[in-house]
Design a protein around this motif. Sequence first.
Motif, mmCIF file in Angstrom:
data_model
loop_
_atom_site.group_PDB
_atom_site.id
_atom_site.type_symbol
_atom_site.label_atom_id
_atom_site.label_comp_id
_atom_site.label_asym_id
_atom_site.label_seq_id
_atom_site.Cartn_x
_atom_site.Cartn_y
_atom_site.Cartn_z
ATOM 1 N N UNK A 1 0.820 -1.208 0.000
ATOM 2 C CA UNK A 1 0.000 0.000 0.000
ATOM 3 C C UNK A 1 0.851 1.255 0.000
ATOM 4 N N UNK A 2 1.955 1.259 0.805
ATOM 5 C CA UNK A 2 2.859 2.418 0.832
ATOM 6 C C UNK A 2 3.521 2.624 -0.520
ATOM 7 N N UNK A 3 3.935 1.522 -1.156
ATOM 8 C CA UNK A 3 4.615 1.629 -2.450
ATOM 9 C C UNK A 3 3.683 2.165 -3.532
ATOM 10 N N UNK A 4 2.412 1.840 -3.424
ATOM 11 C CA UNK A 4 1.448 2.286 -4.423
ATOM 12 C C UNK A 4 0.773 3.600 -4.056
ATOM 13 N N UNK A 5 1.059 4.106 -2.853
ATOM 14 C CA UNK A 5 0.426 5.335 -2.408
ATOM 15 C C UNK A 5 -1.022 5.139 -2.005
ATOM 16 N N UNK A 6 -1.325 3.930 -1.525
ATOM 17 C CA UNK A 6 -2.681 3.598 -1.123
ATOM 18 C C UNK A 6 -2.704 3.197 0.342
ATOM 19 N N UNK A 7 -3.878 2.878 0.851
ATOM 20 C CA UNK A 7 -4.003 2.473 2.245
ATOM 21 C C UNK A 7 -3.537 1.032 2.426
ATOM 22 N N UNK A 8 -3.321 0.639 3.691
ATOM 23 C CA UNK A 8 -2.904 -0.729 3.983
ATOM 24 C C UNK A 8 -3.980 -1.722 3.556
ATOM 25 N N UNK A 9 -5.229 -1.350 3.746
ATOM 26 C CA UNK A 9 -6.321 -2.254 3.387
ATOM 27 C C UNK A 9 -6.359 -2.495 1.876
ATOM 28 N N UNK A 10 -6.185 -1.410 1.106
ATOM 29 C CA UNK A 10 -6.170 -1.567 -0.341
ATOM 30 C C UNK A 10 -4.934 -2.336 -0.787
ATOM 31 N N UNK A 11 -3.800 -2.082 -0.103
ATOM 32 C CA UNK A 11 -2.585 -2.824 -0.431
ATOM 33 C C UNK A 11 -2.752 -4.315 -0.193
ATOM 34 N N UNK A 12 -3.450 -4.679 0.877
ATOM 35 C CA UNK A 12 -3.699 -6.093 1.159
ATOM 36 C C UNK A 12 -4.580 -6.713 0.087
ATOM 37 N N UNK A 13 -5.508 -5.928 -0.453
ATOM 38 C CA UNK A 13 -6.362 -6.451 -1.517
ATOM 39 C C UNK A 13 -5.550 -6.734 -2.784
ATOM 40 N N UNK A 14 -4.660 -5.809 -3.123
ATOM 41 C CA UNK A 14 -3.806 -6.044 -4.294
ATOM 42 C C UNK A 14 -2.801 -7.160 -4.033
ATOM 43 N N UNK A 15 -2.407 -7.349 -2.772
ATOM 44 C CA UNK A 15 -1.453 -8.397 -2.437
ATOM 45 C C UNK A 15 -2.002 -9.767 -2.806
ATOM 46 N N UNK A 16 -3.304 -9.961 -2.613
ATOM 47 C CA UNK A 16 -3.905 -11.245 -2.927
ATOM 48 C C UNK A 16 -3.959 -11.537 -4.417
ATOM 49 N N UNK A 17 -3.704 -10.523 -5.246
ATOM 50 C CA UNK A 17 -3.761 -10.714 -6.687
ATOM 51 C C UNK A 17 -2.390 -10.890 -7.325
ATOM 52 N N UNK A 18 -1.337 -10.840 -6.506
ATOM 53 C CA UNK A 18 0.014 -11.002 -7.051
ATOM 54 C C UNK A 18 0.210 -12.428 -7.541
ATOM 55 N N UNK A 19 0.916 -12.551 -8.629
ATOM 56 C CA UNK A 19 1.193 -13.876 -9.193
ATOM 57 C C UNK A 19 2.450 -14.514 -8.601
ATOM 58 N N UNK A 20 3.311 -13.709 -7.938
ATOM 59 C CA UNK A 20 4.563 -14.224 -7.394
ATOM 60 C C UNK A 20 4.275 -15.159 -6.213
ATOM 61 N N UNK A 21 4.835 -16.347 -6.166
ATOM 62 C CA UNK A 21 4.524 -17.288 -5.075
ATOM 63 C C UNK A 21 5.026 -16.862 -3.719
ATOM 64 N N UNK A 22 5.953 -15.887 -3.662
ATOM 65 C CA UNK A 22 6.496 -15.494 -2.361
ATOM 66 C C UNK A 22 5.696 -14.368 -1.711
ATOM 67 N N UNK A 23 4.608 -13.992 -2.315
ATOM 68 C CA UNK A 23 3.809 -12.908 -1.739
ATOM 69 C C UNK A 23 3.275 -13.353 -0.390
ATOM 70 N N UNK A 24 3.335 -12.462 0.576
ATOM 71 C CA UNK A 24 2.915 -12.755 1.932
ATOM 72 C C UNK A 24 1.882 -11.743 2.378
ATOM 73 N N UNK A 25 0.996 -12.185 3.218
ATOM 74 C CA UNK A 25 -0.011 -11.262 3.755
ATOM 75 C C UNK A 25 0.539 -10.530 4.935
ATOM 76 N N UNK A 26 -0.035 -9.369 5.233
ATOM 77 C CA UNK A 26 0.392 -8.616 6.394
ATOM 78 C C UNK A 26 -0.300 -7.299 6.472
#
Length: 235
Positions: A210-235
């Motif tokens: 979210x910080x990298x995209x200039x968005x909120x943590x909640x929105x960042x977590x939503x985009x995190x679930x859409x990453x294709x990289x297998x090492x993506x982690x929730x937080x």
Amino acid sequence: MSAVVSVDLPWFAKATRKVGAPAAFVAALVMSVPGEIHLAEVAGWSPGYARLMPVCVSVYAASAAVMADVARRFDLPGRKSAQIGAILALILAIFAQDISHLLQLGYMGTSATLVKCVSAIPGLVVAHLLHMGRGPRETAIEVEAPDAPESDEDQEDGQLSLIDIETGEPRPRRGKRGRRGRPALPPEVVEAAAEEIRAKGERVTGAALGDALGLSRRTGSRYLGKLSHPEAETG
């Protein structure tokens, strides 16, 4: 395809809808009370029970009209008979006043037929209301809608995009402070932000994304679930 236009009604139109119509509705119900009570007394009910007749006639007619309209709009079971019953209920409410006033002013007298008809009103009301009460267990209406761009602001306030019931197209809705919701970021932009975080030796979390995209943590977590990289982690 028809466009969805937002219309701001003038103040007097808003006042008519919010104040005028309810006031007229209440006044009409109140004015119908004496005639319907008198009609019930003529049919043989005691004064205590006769006071319930306005509920069986005027209130019932109003309720039947609303329920029949809902049944028609959403294609619920028994919609045709519900509409017919609502029309008959309105006719009953009108004639109840006419007959009562004719009796009070001496233009007509009571009869066995009149007593029988008035006495049958409560039973008919119960039967029709039970019939119109049939419907789906869930009151929400499910419609198929085309995929629409996601809005960060829609996700932030927990609201869904509105669907035009006539066209089936998503309606443009305004986010907080009157601004239109921003469209969802392209997947490549999100992936690039995640790669930048990994390049710094940091974990890819919802807050970091979210910080990298200039968005909120909640929105960042939503985009995190859409990453294709297998090492993506929730937080």
